[in-house]
Design an enzyme around this catalytic site. Sequence first.
Site, PDB file in Angstrom:
ATOM      1  N   GLY A  17       0.915  -0.744  -0.590  1.00 15.22           N
ATOM      2  CA  GLY A  17      -0.176  -0.018  -0.172  1.00 15.22           C
ATOM      3  C   GLY A  17       0.708   1.194  -0.091  1.00 15.22           C
ATOM      4  N   ASN A  90       3.443   5.295   9.200  1.00 17.58           N
ATOM      5  CA  ASN A  90       2.450   4.470   8.078  1.00 17.58           C
ATOM      6  C   ASN A  90       1.029   3.463   8.718  1.00 17.58           C
ATOM      7  OD1 ASN A  90       1.245   4.334   5.267  1.00 17.58           O
ATOM      8  ND2 ASN A  90       2.404   2.295   5.944  1.00 17.58           N
ATOM      9  N   TYR A 155     -12.099   3.821  14.024  1.00 16.08           N
ATOM     10  CA  TYR A 155     -11.111   4.108  13.284  1.00 16.08           C
ATOM     11  C   TYR A 155     -10.724   6.552  13.373  1.00 16.08           C
ATOM     12  CZ  TYR A 155      -8.346   4.271   8.867  1.00 16.08           C
ATOM     13  OH  TYR A 155      -7.555   4.850   7.535  1.00 16.08           O
ATOM     14  N   LYS A 159      -7.323   8.333  14.717  1.00 17.07           N
ATOM     15  CA  LYS A 159      -7.145   9.024  13.491  1.00 17.07           C
ATOM     16  C   LYS A 159      -6.959  10.710  13.750  1.00 17.07           C
ATOM     17  CE  LYS A 159      -5.559   5.951  10.717  1.00 17.07           C
ATOM     18  NZ  LYS A 159      -3.907   5.891  10.640  1.00 17.07           N
ATOM     19  N   ILE A 190      -8.026   5.347  -1.006  1.00 16.36           N
ATOM     20  CA  ILE A 190      -6.278   5.383  -1.755  1.00 16.36           C
ATOM     21  C   ILE A 190      -6.756   3.953  -2.090  1.00 16.36           C
ATOM     22  CG2 ILE A 190      -4.654   4.950  -1.668  1.00 16.36           C
ATOM     23  CD1 ILE A 190      -5.130   8.309  -1.652  1.00 16.36           C
ATOM     24  N   PRO A 193      -3.971  -2.692  -0.698  1.00 16.57           N
ATOM     25  CA  PRO A 193      -4.938  -3.613  -0.105  1.00 16.57           C
ATOM     26  C   PRO A 193      -6.236  -3.184   1.159  1.00 16.57           C
ATOM     27  CG  PRO A 193      -2.647  -3.888  -0.016  1.00 16.57           C
ATOM     28  CD  PRO A 193      -3.251  -2.454  -0.477  1.00 16.57           C
TER      29      PRO A 193
HETATM   30  P1  NAD Z   1      -2.778  -1.850   4.063  1.00 16.17           P
HETATM   31  O1  NAD Z   1      -3.407  -2.172   4.824  1.00 16.17           O
HETATM   32  O2  NAD Z   1      -2.173  -1.906   2.399  1.00 16.17           O
HETATM   33  O3  NAD Z   1      -0.996  -0.967   4.167  1.00 16.17           O
HETATM   34  C1  NAD Z   1      -0.200  -1.386   5.655  1.00 16.17           C
HETATM   35  C2  NAD Z   1       0.434  -2.569   6.321  1.00 16.17           C
HETATM   36  O4  NAD Z   1       0.297  -2.098   7.822  1.00 16.17           O
HETATM   37  C3  NAD Z   1       0.967  -3.304   5.879  1.00 16.17           C
HETATM   38  O5  NAD Z   1       2.329  -4.007   5.085  1.00 16.17           O
HETATM   39  C4  NAD Z   1       0.408  -4.104   7.471  1.00 16.17           C
HETATM   40  O6  NAD Z   1       1.194  -5.735   7.589  1.00 16.17           O
HETATM   41  C5  NAD Z   1       1.160  -2.979   8.002  1.00 16.17           C
HETATM   42  N1  NAD Z   1       0.725  -3.482  10.117  1.00 16.17           N
HETATM   43  C6  NAD Z   1      -0.828  -3.232  10.249  1.00 16.17           C
HETATM   44  N2  NAD Z   1      -0.669  -3.604  11.398  1.00 16.17           N
HETATM   45  C7  NAD Z   1       0.610  -3.214  11.731  1.00 16.17           C
HETATM   46  C8  NAD Z   1       1.823  -3.298  13.269  1.00 16.17           C
HETATM   47  N3  NAD Z   1       0.882  -3.928  14.017  1.00 16.17           N
HETATM   48  N4  NAD Z   1       2.936  -3.509  12.713  1.00 16.17           N
HETATM   49  C9  NAD Z   1       3.714  -3.339  11.963  1.00 16.17           C
HETATM   50  N5  NAD Z   1       2.912  -3.070  10.128  1.00 16.17           N
HETATM   51  C10 NAD Z   1       1.790  -3.302  10.166  1.00 16.17           C
HETATM   52  O7  NAD Z   1      -2.864  -0.020   3.607  1.00 16.17           O
HETATM   53  P2  NAD Z   1      -2.776   1.701   3.335  1.00 16.17           P
HETATM   54  O8  NAD Z   1      -3.853   1.452   2.466  1.00 16.17           O
HETATM   55  O9  NAD Z   1      -1.468   1.660   2.439  1.00 16.17           O
HETATM   56  O10 NAD Z   1      -2.829   2.693   4.577  1.00 16.17           O
HETATM   57  C11 NAD Z   1      -1.248   2.910   5.372  1.00 16.17           C
HETATM   58  C12 NAD Z   1      -1.816   3.871   6.202  1.00 16.17           C
HETATM   59  O11 NAD Z   1      -2.919   4.684   5.881  1.00 16.17           O
HETATM   60  C13 NAD Z   1      -2.901   3.560   7.220  1.00 16.17           C
HETATM   61  O12 NAD Z   1      -2.547   4.284   8.836  1.00 16.17           O
HETATM   62  C14 NAD Z   1      -3.822   4.048   6.561  1.00 16.17           C
HETATM   63  O13 NAD Z   1      -5.330   4.481   8.215  1.00 16.17           O
HETATM   64  C15 NAD Z   1      -4.021   5.455   6.412  1.00 16.17           C
HETATM   65  N6  NAD Z   1      -4.950   5.973   5.379  1.00 16.17           N
HETATM   66  C16 NAD Z   1      -5.176   5.669   4.334  1.00 16.17           C
HETATM   67  C17 NAD Z   1      -5.968   5.094   3.226  1.00 16.17           C
HETATM   68  C18 NAD Z   1      -6.775   4.679   2.206  1.00 16.17           C
HETATM   69  O14 NAD Z   1      -7.605   4.543   1.349  1.00 16.17           O
HETATM   70  N7  NAD Z   1      -5.983   3.380   2.142  1.00 16.17           N
HETATM   71  C19 NAD Z   1      -6.689   6.530   3.548  1.00 16.17           C
HETATM   72  C20 NAD Z   1      -6.865   7.643   4.592  1.00 16.17           C
HETATM   73  C21 NAD Z   1      -5.065   7.076   5.668  1.00 16.17           C
END
Ligand code: NAD
Length: 255
Positions: A17, A90, A155, A159, A190, A193
Amino acid sequence: MGRVSGKVALVTGASCGIGRATALLLAREGAKVVVADLKADEGRAVVSEITQAGGEALFVPLNVTAEDDWKQAMAAIAAKFGRLDIAVNNAGILYAGSVETTSLADWRRVQSVNLDGVFLGTRYAVEAMKPHGGGSIINLSSIEGLVGDPTLAAYNASKGGVRLFTKSAALHCAKQGYRIRVNSIHPGYIWTPMVQGFTQETPDQAAARQKLIDLHPLGHLGEPDDIAYGIVFLASDESKFMTGSELVIDGGYTA
Ligand code: NAD
Protein backbone atom coordinates in the site's frame (compact mmCIF):
# COMPACT_ATOMS: atom_id res chain seq x y z
CA MET A 1 20.92 14.49 -6.46
CA GLY A 2 17.68 13.23 -4.88
CA ARG A 3 15.40 15.27 -2.64
CA VAL A 4 16.37 13.24 0.45
CA SER A 5 19.85 12.12 -0.59
CA GLY A 6 21.95 10.50 2.12
CA LYS A 7 19.14 10.57 4.70
CA VAL A 8 18.07 7.47 6.62
CA ALA A 9 14.31 6.90 6.51
CA LEU A 10 12.13 4.47 8.46
CA VAL A 11 8.69 3.55 7.08
CA THR A 12 6.33 1.42 9.18
CA GLY A 13 3.77 -0.75 7.43
CA ALA A 14 6.02 -0.60 4.37
CA SER A 15 5.24 -4.07 2.98
CA CYS A 16 2.28 -2.89 0.91
CA GLY A 17 0.00 0.00 0.00
CA ILE A 18 1.00 3.57 0.86
CA GLY A 19 3.98 2.44 2.96
CA ARG A 20 5.47 0.41 0.11
CA ALA A 21 5.04 3.27 -2.38
CA THR A 22 6.64 5.65 0.12
CA ALA A 23 9.63 3.37 0.76
CA LEU A 24 10.24 3.01 -3.00
CA LEU A 25 9.93 6.76 -3.65
CA LEU A 26 12.19 7.70 -0.72
CA ALA A 27 14.79 5.29 -2.12
CA ARG A 28 14.45 6.77 -5.63
CA GLU A 29 15.01 10.20 -4.04
CA GLY A 30 18.28 9.03 -2.48
CA ALA A 31 17.35 7.87 1.04
CA LYS A 32 18.57 4.71 2.74
CA VAL A 33 15.31 3.04 3.67
CA VAL A 34 14.29 0.91 6.64
CA VAL A 35 11.26 -1.18 5.70
CA ALA A 36 9.40 -2.13 8.90
CA ASP A 37 6.35 -4.39 9.00
CA LEU A 38 4.72 -7.47 10.50
CA LYS A 39 4.85 -9.11 7.06
CA ALA A 40 8.45 -10.22 6.56
CA ASP A 41 8.25 -11.83 3.08
CA GLU A 42 6.56 -8.82 1.48
CA GLY A 43 8.86 -6.44 3.38
CA ARG A 44 11.98 -8.26 2.18
CA ALA A 45 10.61 -8.10 -1.38
CA VAL A 46 10.43 -4.28 -1.05
CA VAL A 47 14.05 -4.27 0.19
CA SER A 48 15.11 -6.39 -2.84
CA GLU A 49 13.33 -4.03 -5.21
CA ILE A 50 15.27 -1.10 -3.72
CA THR A 51 18.65 -2.81 -3.70
CA GLN A 52 18.20 -4.15 -7.25
CA ALA A 53 17.65 -0.55 -8.37
CA GLY A 54 20.98 0.41 -6.73
CA GLY A 55 19.63 1.73 -3.42
CA GLU A 56 20.29 0.76 0.18
CA ALA A 57 17.59 -0.78 2.39
CA LEU A 58 17.06 -2.90 5.49
CA PHE A 59 14.05 -4.94 6.63
CA VAL A 60 13.19 -4.87 10.33
CA PRO A 61 10.36 -6.99 11.76
CA LEU A 62 8.12 -4.65 13.74
CA ASN A 63 4.76 -4.76 15.44
CA VAL A 64 4.18 -1.05 16.06
CA THR A 65 2.16 -1.80 19.21
CA ALA A 66 5.07 -3.61 20.92
CA GLU A 67 7.60 -1.41 22.70
CA ASP A 68 10.25 -4.15 22.73
CA ASP A 69 10.01 -4.36 18.93
CA TRP A 70 10.68 -0.62 18.73
CA LYS A 71 13.77 -0.99 20.91
CA GLN A 72 15.10 -3.79 18.71
CA ALA A 73 14.27 -1.93 15.50
CA MET A 74 16.06 1.22 16.66
CA ALA A 75 19.10 -0.84 17.69
CA ALA A 76 19.16 -2.47 14.24
CA ILE A 77 18.92 0.93 12.51
CA ALA A 78 21.71 2.37 14.67
CA ALA A 79 23.92 -0.66 13.95
CA LYS A 80 23.36 -0.53 10.18
CA PHE A 81 23.12 3.21 9.46
CA GLY A 82 24.20 5.02 12.66
CA ARG A 83 21.39 7.58 12.50
CA LEU A 84 17.74 8.28 11.65
CA ASP A 85 16.57 11.38 9.77
CA ILE A 86 13.04 10.55 8.58
CA ALA A 87 10.31 8.47 10.26
CA VAL A 88 7.00 7.71 8.54
CA ASN A 89 4.48 6.29 11.01
CA ASN A 90 2.28 4.70 8.38
CA ALA A 91 1.16 1.30 9.76
CA GLY A 92 -2.57 1.31 10.44
CA ILE A 93 -5.72 -0.80 10.34
CA LEU A 94 -9.27 -0.04 9.27
CA TYR A 95 -12.29 -1.30 11.18
CA ALA A 96 -15.87 -0.57 10.16
CA GLY A 97 -18.31 -0.17 13.03
CA SER A 98 -20.56 2.49 14.55
CA VAL A 99 -20.71 3.59 18.18
CA GLU A 100 -23.38 0.89 18.67
CA THR A 101 -21.70 -2.00 16.85
CA THR A 102 -18.05 -1.59 17.89
CA SER A 103 -16.98 -3.88 20.74
CA LEU A 104 -14.49 -2.71 23.34
CA ALA A 105 -12.00 -5.28 22.05
CA ASP A 106 -12.24 -3.94 18.47
CA TRP A 107 -12.05 -0.34 19.73
CA ARG A 108 -8.85 -1.15 21.66
CA ARG A 109 -7.32 -3.07 18.74
CA VAL A 110 -7.75 -0.05 16.46
CA GLN A 111 -6.40 2.45 19.00
CA SER A 112 -3.51 0.14 19.74
CA VAL A 113 -2.22 -0.01 16.14
CA ASN A 114 -3.30 3.42 14.88
CA LEU A 115 -2.63 5.51 17.97
CA ASP A 116 -0.23 3.64 20.31
CA GLY A 117 1.83 2.71 17.23
CA VAL A 118 2.15 6.34 16.16
CA PHE A 119 2.93 7.44 19.72
CA LEU A 120 5.71 4.86 20.10
CA GLY A 121 7.06 5.56 16.61
CA THR A 122 7.21 9.29 17.28
CA ARG A 123 8.74 8.83 20.71
CA TYR A 124 11.51 6.49 19.51
CA ALA A 125 12.16 8.60 16.42
CA VAL A 126 12.61 11.74 18.53
CA GLU A 127 15.08 9.87 20.74
CA ALA A 128 17.05 8.68 17.69
CA MET A 129 16.98 12.04 15.86
CA LYS A 130 17.90 14.33 18.77
CA PRO A 131 21.63 13.52 18.89
CA HIS A 132 22.07 13.98 15.12
CA GLY A 133 20.71 17.49 14.62
CA GLY A 134 17.03 16.83 13.95
CA GLY A 135 14.78 15.21 11.41
CA SER A 136 11.26 14.92 10.05
CA ILE A 137 8.45 12.72 11.37
CA ILE A 138 5.33 12.13 9.27
CA ASN A 139 2.26 10.56 10.86
CA LEU A 140 -0.51 9.00 8.77
CA SER A 141 -3.86 10.35 9.82
CA SER A 142 -6.74 10.42 7.31
CA ILE A 143 -9.71 12.45 6.12
CA GLU A 144 -11.29 10.44 8.94
CA GLY A 145 -9.09 12.46 11.31
CA LEU A 146 -10.75 15.65 10.03
CA VAL A 147 -14.43 14.81 9.56
CA GLY A 148 -16.79 12.29 11.15
CA ASP A 149 -18.10 9.07 9.61
CA PRO A 150 -20.96 7.27 11.42
CA THR A 151 -19.63 3.87 10.29
CA LEU A 152 -16.02 4.35 11.48
CA ALA A 153 -16.23 5.17 15.20
CA ALA A 154 -12.93 3.64 16.34
CA TYR A 155 -11.04 4.62 13.17
CA ASN A 156 -12.33 8.22 13.41
CA ALA A 157 -11.18 8.43 17.03
CA SER A 158 -7.74 7.00 16.28
CA LYS A 159 -7.07 9.27 13.30
CA GLY A 160 -8.35 12.36 15.12
CA GLY A 161 -5.98 11.39 17.91
CA VAL A 162 -3.06 11.14 15.47
CA ARG A 163 -3.86 14.65 14.19
CA LEU A 164 -3.68 16.35 17.60
CA PHE A 165 -0.91 14.15 19.00
CA THR A 166 1.17 15.25 15.99
CA LYS A 167 0.66 18.90 16.91
CA SER A 168 1.60 18.27 20.55
CA ALA A 169 4.80 16.49 19.53
CA ALA A 170 5.60 19.20 16.95
CA LEU A 171 5.25 21.99 19.53
CA HIS A 172 7.31 20.09 22.10
CA CYS A 173 10.15 19.46 19.65
CA ALA A 174 10.09 23.07 18.41
CA LYS A 175 10.14 24.50 21.95
CA GLN A 176 12.99 22.20 22.94
CA GLY A 177 14.96 23.39 19.89
CA TYR A 178 15.43 19.82 18.61
CA ARG A 179 15.10 20.79 14.90
CA ILE A 180 12.65 17.88 14.57
CA ARG A 181 9.51 18.62 12.53
CA VAL A 182 6.34 16.56 13.01
CA ASN A 183 3.46 16.74 10.52
CA SER A 184 0.39 14.69 9.66
CA ILE A 185 -0.93 13.51 6.29
CA HIS A 186 -4.65 13.15 5.56
CA PRO A 187 -5.38 10.94 2.55
CA GLY A 188 -8.77 10.45 0.96
CA TYR A 189 -9.59 6.88 -0.12
CA ILE A 190 -6.55 5.29 -1.77
CA TRP A 191 -6.82 2.01 -3.70
CA THR A 192 -4.60 -0.17 -1.47
CA PRO A 193 -5.05 -3.66 0.07
CA MET A 194 -6.75 -1.92 3.04
CA VAL A 195 -9.50 -0.40 0.90
CA GLN A 196 -9.66 -3.38 -1.47
CA GLY A 197 -10.33 -5.61 1.58
CA PHE A 198 -12.95 -3.17 2.84
CA THR A 199 -14.91 -3.26 -0.45
CA GLN A 200 -14.50 -7.07 -0.79
CA GLU A 201 -16.40 -7.51 2.48
CA THR A 202 -19.55 -6.08 0.84
CA PRO A 203 -21.83 -8.20 -1.41
CA ASP A 204 -21.66 -5.81 -4.40
CA GLN A 205 -17.99 -4.85 -4.67
CA ALA A 206 -18.34 -2.65 -7.75
CA ALA A 207 -21.12 -0.65 -6.10
CA ALA A 208 -19.07 -0.30 -2.90
CA ARG A 209 -16.09 1.01 -4.91
CA GLN A 210 -18.30 3.45 -6.82
CA LYS A 211 -19.77 4.70 -3.52
CA LEU A 212 -16.24 5.56 -2.36
CA ILE A 213 -15.40 7.21 -5.70
CA ASP A 214 -18.50 9.39 -5.43
CA LEU A 215 -17.17 10.90 -2.20
CA HIS A 216 -14.27 12.49 -4.12
CA PRO A 217 -15.10 15.52 -6.31
CA LEU A 218 -12.14 14.68 -8.61
CA GLY A 219 -14.12 11.56 -9.61
CA HIS A 220 -11.66 8.78 -8.77
CA LEU A 221 -9.83 7.16 -5.86
CA GLY A 222 -6.23 8.04 -5.07
CA GLU A 223 -3.16 5.92 -5.80
CA PRO A 224 -0.45 5.11 -3.24
CA ASP A 225 2.01 7.39 -5.10
CA ASP A 226 -0.33 10.37 -4.62
CA ILE A 227 0.36 10.09 -0.90
CA ALA A 228 4.03 9.09 -1.23
CA TYR A 229 4.75 12.36 -3.08
CA GLY A 230 3.26 14.33 -0.17
CA ILE A 231 5.24 12.30 2.37
CA VAL A 232 8.53 12.88 0.51
CA PHE A 233 7.75 16.61 0.42
CA LEU A 234 7.27 16.61 4.22
CA ALA A 235 10.40 14.47 4.66
CA SER A 236 12.58 16.79 2.58
CA ASP A 237 13.93 20.26 3.33
CA GLU A 238 11.40 21.66 0.83
CA SER A 239 8.99 21.74 3.81
CA LYS A 240 11.53 23.08 6.33
CA PHE A 241 9.13 25.78 7.62
CA MET A 242 6.31 23.27 8.26
CA THR A 243 5.65 21.64 11.60
CA GLY A 244 2.39 20.67 13.30
CA SER A 245 0.73 21.00 9.88
CA GLU A 246 -1.92 18.85 8.20
CA LEU A 247 -1.29 17.95 4.58
CA VAL A 248 -4.65 16.98 3.05
CA ILE A 249 -4.47 14.88 -0.16
CA ASP A 250 -8.06 13.81 -0.74
CA GLY A 251 -9.36 14.56 -4.23
CA GLY A 252 -11.57 17.28 -2.71
CA TYR A 253 -13.32 14.96 -0.20
CA THR A 254 -13.16 17.49 2.67
CA ALA A 255 -13.40 20.67 0.53
P1 NAD B 1 -2.59 -1.39 3.97
O1 NAD B 1 -3.49 -2.25 4.81
O2 NAD B 1 -2.66 -1.56 2.51
O3 NAD B 1 -1.09 -1.56 4.47
C1 NAD B 1 -0.82 -1.42 5.86
C2 NAD B 1 0.50 -2.06 6.21
O4 NAD B 1 0.67 -1.90 7.62
C3 NAD B 1 0.54 -3.57 5.91
O5 NAD B 1 1.76 -3.89 5.27
C4 NAD B 1 0.44 -4.21 7.29
O6 NAD B 1 1.14 -5.45 7.39
C5 NAD B 1 1.08 -3.15 8.16
N1 NAD B 1 0.65 -3.24 9.56
C6 NAD B 1 -0.60 -3.40 10.04
N2 NAD B 1 -0.57 -3.51 11.37
C7 NAD B 1 0.73 -3.42 11.74
C8 NAD B 1 1.40 -3.46 12.99
N3 NAD B 1 0.74 -3.65 14.14
N4 NAD B 1 2.74 -3.31 13.01
C9 NAD B 1 3.42 -3.14 11.85
N5 NAD B 1 2.85 -3.11 10.64
C10 NAD B 1 1.51 -3.25 10.59
O7 NAD B 1 -2.92 0.13 4.37
P2 NAD B 1 -2.78 1.47 3.51
O8 NAD B 1 -4.06 1.71 2.82
O9 NAD B 1 -1.51 1.48 2.74
O10 NAD B 1 -2.73 2.53 4.70
C11 NAD B 1 -1.51 3.02 5.24
C12 NAD B 1 -1.85 4.11 6.25
O11 NAD B 1 -2.60 5.16 5.62
C13 NAD B 1 -2.73 3.62 7.41
O12 NAD B 1 -2.36 4.28 8.60
C14 NAD B 1 -4.12 4.06 7.00
O13 NAD B 1 -4.99 4.21 8.09
C15 NAD B 1 -3.81 5.38 6.31
N6 NAD B 1 -4.85 5.79 5.36
C16 NAD B 1 -5.18 4.98 4.32
C17 NAD B 1 -6.18 5.39 3.46
C18 NAD B 1 -6.61 4.56 2.29
O14 NAD B 1 -7.64 4.91 1.69
N7 NAD B 1 -5.91 3.51 1.92
C19 NAD B 1 -6.81 6.62 3.65
C20 NAD B 1 -6.44 7.42 4.72
C21 NAD B 1 -5.44 7.00 5.58
